[in-house]
Design an enzyme around this catalytic site. Structure first.
Site, PDB file in Angstrom:
ATOM      1  N   GLY A  86      -0.247  -0.393  -6.549  1.00 14.87           N
ATOM      2  CA  GLY A  86      -0.633   0.807  -7.266  1.00 14.87           C
ATOM      3  C   GLY A  86      -2.036   0.709  -7.824  1.00 14.87           C
ATOM      4  O   GLY A  86      -2.775   1.705  -7.845  1.00 14.87           O
ATOM      5  N   ASN A 167       4.461   4.342 -18.708  1.00 13.83           N
ATOM      6  CA  ASN A 167       5.296   3.192 -18.393  1.00 13.83           C
ATOM      7  C   ASN A 167       6.045   2.634 -19.588  1.00 13.83           C
ATOM      8  O   ASN A 167       7.071   1.976 -19.442  1.00 13.83           O
ATOM      9  CB  ASN A 167       4.448   2.084 -17.753  1.00 13.83           C
ATOM     10  CG  ASN A 167       3.183   1.786 -18.522  1.00 13.83           C
ATOM     11  OD1 ASN A 167       2.364   2.675 -18.744  1.00 13.83           O
ATOM     12  ND2 ASN A 167       2.999   0.543 -18.927  1.00 13.83           N
ATOM     13  N   GLN A 195       5.468   5.394 -12.145  1.00 12.38           N
ATOM     14  CA  GLN A 195       6.733   5.368 -12.870  1.00 12.38           C
ATOM     15  C   GLN A 195       7.611   6.577 -12.570  1.00 12.38           C
ATOM     16  O   GLN A 195       8.814   6.543 -12.833  1.00 12.38           O
ATOM     17  CB  GLN A 195       6.464   5.304 -14.377  1.00 12.38           C
ATOM     18  CG  GLN A 195       5.876   3.991 -14.858  1.00 12.38           C
ATOM     19  CD  GLN A 195       6.854   2.826 -14.748  1.00 12.38           C
ATOM     20  OE1 GLN A 195       8.056   2.998 -14.572  1.00 12.38           O
ATOM     21  NE2 GLN A 195       6.323   1.611 -14.846  1.00 12.38           N
ATOM     22  N   GLY A 216       5.801   0.891  -4.653  1.00 10.00           N
ATOM     23  CA  GLY A 216       7.091   0.479  -4.126  1.00 10.00           C
ATOM     24  C   GLY A 216       7.957  -0.298  -5.088  1.00 10.00           C
ATOM     25  O   GLY A 216       9.167  -0.076  -5.161  1.00 10.00           O
ATOM     26  N   HIS A 217       7.388  -1.232  -5.835  1.00  4.99           N
ATOM     27  CA  HIS A 217       8.244  -2.098  -6.641  1.00  4.99           C
ATOM     28  C   HIS A 217       8.771  -1.409  -7.897  1.00  4.99           C
ATOM     29  O   HIS A 217       9.554  -1.991  -8.639  1.00  4.99           O
ATOM     30  CB  HIS A 217       7.546  -3.417  -6.979  1.00  4.99           C
ATOM     31  CG  HIS A 217       6.573  -3.365  -8.109  1.00  4.99           C
ATOM     32  ND1 HIS A 217       6.910  -3.755  -9.387  1.00  4.99           N
ATOM     33  CD2 HIS A 217       5.293  -2.986  -8.160  1.00  4.99           C
ATOM     34  CE1 HIS A 217       5.856  -3.612 -10.177  1.00  4.99           C
ATOM     35  NE2 HIS A 217       4.860  -3.152  -9.446  1.00  4.99           N
ATOM     36  N   THR A 253      -5.285  -4.841   9.460  1.00  2.92           N
ATOM     37  CA  THR A 253      -4.044  -4.639  10.193  1.00  2.92           C
ATOM     38  C   THR A 253      -2.918  -4.296   9.227  1.00  2.92           C
ATOM     39  O   THR A 253      -2.719  -4.977   8.218  1.00  2.92           O
ATOM     40  CB  THR A 253      -3.685  -5.903  10.991  1.00  2.92           C
ATOM     41  OG1 THR A 253      -4.760  -6.196  11.889  1.00  2.92           O
ATOM     42  CG2 THR A 253      -2.403  -5.702  11.779  1.00  2.92           C
ATOM     43  N   CYS A 341       0.633 -10.617 -25.846  1.00  2.33           N
ATOM     44  CA  CYS A 341       0.513 -11.914 -26.501  1.00  2.33           C
ATOM     45  C   CYS A 341      -0.767 -12.595 -26.046  1.00  2.33           C
ATOM     46  O   CYS A 341      -1.000 -12.762 -24.844  1.00  2.33           O
ATOM     47  CB  CYS A 341       1.720 -12.784 -26.152  1.00  2.33           C
ATOM     48  SG  CYS A 341       1.693 -14.404 -26.956  1.00  2.33           S
TER      49      CYS A 341
END
Length: 393
Positions: A86, A167, A195, A216-217, A253, A341
């Site tokens: 993304g 998100n 999202q 995708g994830h 490719t 953090c």
């Protein structure tokens, strides 16, 4: 784990471990997606750009995957460009539009709670190309006021970039109205929909966007699979130069296996949207919110809109706790906070501070995001664990 809503079998990666409530960070790969992509890692290894028989099935699969992604967002396959993430899709959209415009005083507009992939690209365009960037504020719900965009856009504005859904809070921006305002002034409109795609219905024609990012994830495909919708006629400077793949915008490719995975994930998501799965997830999300509020009366505060948000996302602050400490004390729950953090010191979420929240409220936030394999049993387990830990603080 009980059987998830919608009749799915339990996911092997989620069985026997903590309750997973971090779907906005990443989703488990759907076994159907993994099965679809596997032959393109083993049997069908050919280069889709070659002319011999080994290229035929990879080339067919690539075209089918492009069509599946296009179908999910209401466009044609010729307007889908596959990318590796993304963040890369955002870079292609923003940098590509600015450099292709050729304007010496280019202006870009975004908003304060945008993903770092967009905000950092804007800063790089400022630093490297002298682009002027305007960052719009958001209100206490995390939403952009269209009047602020109308006041900011100028004749030099090349592009407006506003995400579909945040998100952290799930806040849904008024994309169609914002895109129309951008177009009134001749500017392109990009939407990072990482999202939102697969969680709510999205149609690029109805939204009126020129560029839209798909990841995708976030929708049960592997990491490394993403796409950018590029409306026909939009000119972009390539993100990778070379052999002319992906309409000449991203040479190299093609990764056929990951494209197949993204296409399969898009097909499954389209079927779930038609079947009402997001509504079932929303019921679980709202049950989680009710249970937490009832168990910790007066201490649980919703961050973000009541209704104008993703059906799977619950961001709440709990009085008297630090979100990261609460999650650390609850090993059976996998979730996130909005804090970052640095060298052992936690800082408040920029998203929540941009919404006007105090550092204490921002640092007390929990992002609980549900998904395809979330069950009613998961909600009960998470509520009990979180409230038990919070009650001792």
């Amino acid at each position: 784990m009980t059987r998830p809503s919608g009749g799915l079998p339990p996911h092997p990666g989620l069985t026997g471990g903590p309750v997973y409530l971090d779907y906005n960070a990443t989703t488990p790969v759907d076994p159907r997606v993994a099965a679809a992509m596997l032959p393109y890692l083993t049997d069908f290894f050919g280069n889709p750009s070659s002319s011999h028989p080994f290229s035929q099935e990879p080339r067919r699969a690539l075209a089918a995957a492009r069509a599946q992604v296009a179908d999910l967002i209401g466009t044609g396959p010729g307007e889908i460009v596959f990318t590796g993430s993304g963040s890369e899709a955002d870079l292609l959209a923003l940098r590509g539009a600015v450099l292709a415009s050729g304007r010496p005083h280019a202006h870009v507009i975004t908003q304060a709670t945008e993903h770092p992939a967009v905000l950092e690209t804007c800063r790089a365009l400022e630093r490297l190309h002298g682009v002027r960037v305007t960052v719009l504020p958001v209100d206490g719900r995390g939403l952009v006021e269209p009047a602020d965009l109308a006041a900011a856009v100028t004749e030099d504005t090349v592009l407006v970039s506003v995400m579909a859904a945040n998100n952290e809070t799930g806040a849904l921006q008024p994309i169609a109205e914002l895109a129309a305002l951008a177009h009134e002034h001749g500017a392109l409109f990009h939407c990072d929909a990482a999202q939102a795609v697969g969680k709510i219905p999205l149609d690029v024609r109805a939204l009126g966007v020129d560029l839209l990012t798909v990841v995708g994830h976030k929708m049960y495909a592997p990491k490394g699979a993403a796409a950018l919708y590029v409306r026909d006629g939009v000119q972009l400077e390539p993100v990778v130069y070379g052999g002319g793949q992906e309409r000449g915008l991203r040479a190299g490719t093609e990764n056929v296996a990951l494209a197949v995975a993204l296409g399969t994930a898009a097909r499954i998501s389209a079927a779930e949207l038609a079947d009402g799965v997001p509504a079932r997830v929303k019921v679980l999300r709202d049950d989680l919110h009710r249970r937490l509020a009832a168990a910790l009366p007066g201490r649980v505060h919703l961050n973000g809109p009541d209704e104008q948000r993703l059906p799977n996302t619950l961001n709440v602050s709990v009085d008297g706790v630090l979100g990261h400490e609460l999650l650390a004390a609850v090993g059976q729950i996998a979730a996130s906070t909005g804090s970052a953090c640095h060298s052992g010191t936690h800082t408040a979420s920029p998203v929540l501070t941009a919404m006007g929240f105090t550092p204490a409220r921002a640092l007390g936030a929990l992002r609980l995001s549900l998904g395809r394999w979330t069950t009613a049993e998961d909600i009960a387990t998470a509520t009990a664990a979180l409230t038990r830990a919070a009650a001792t603080r």
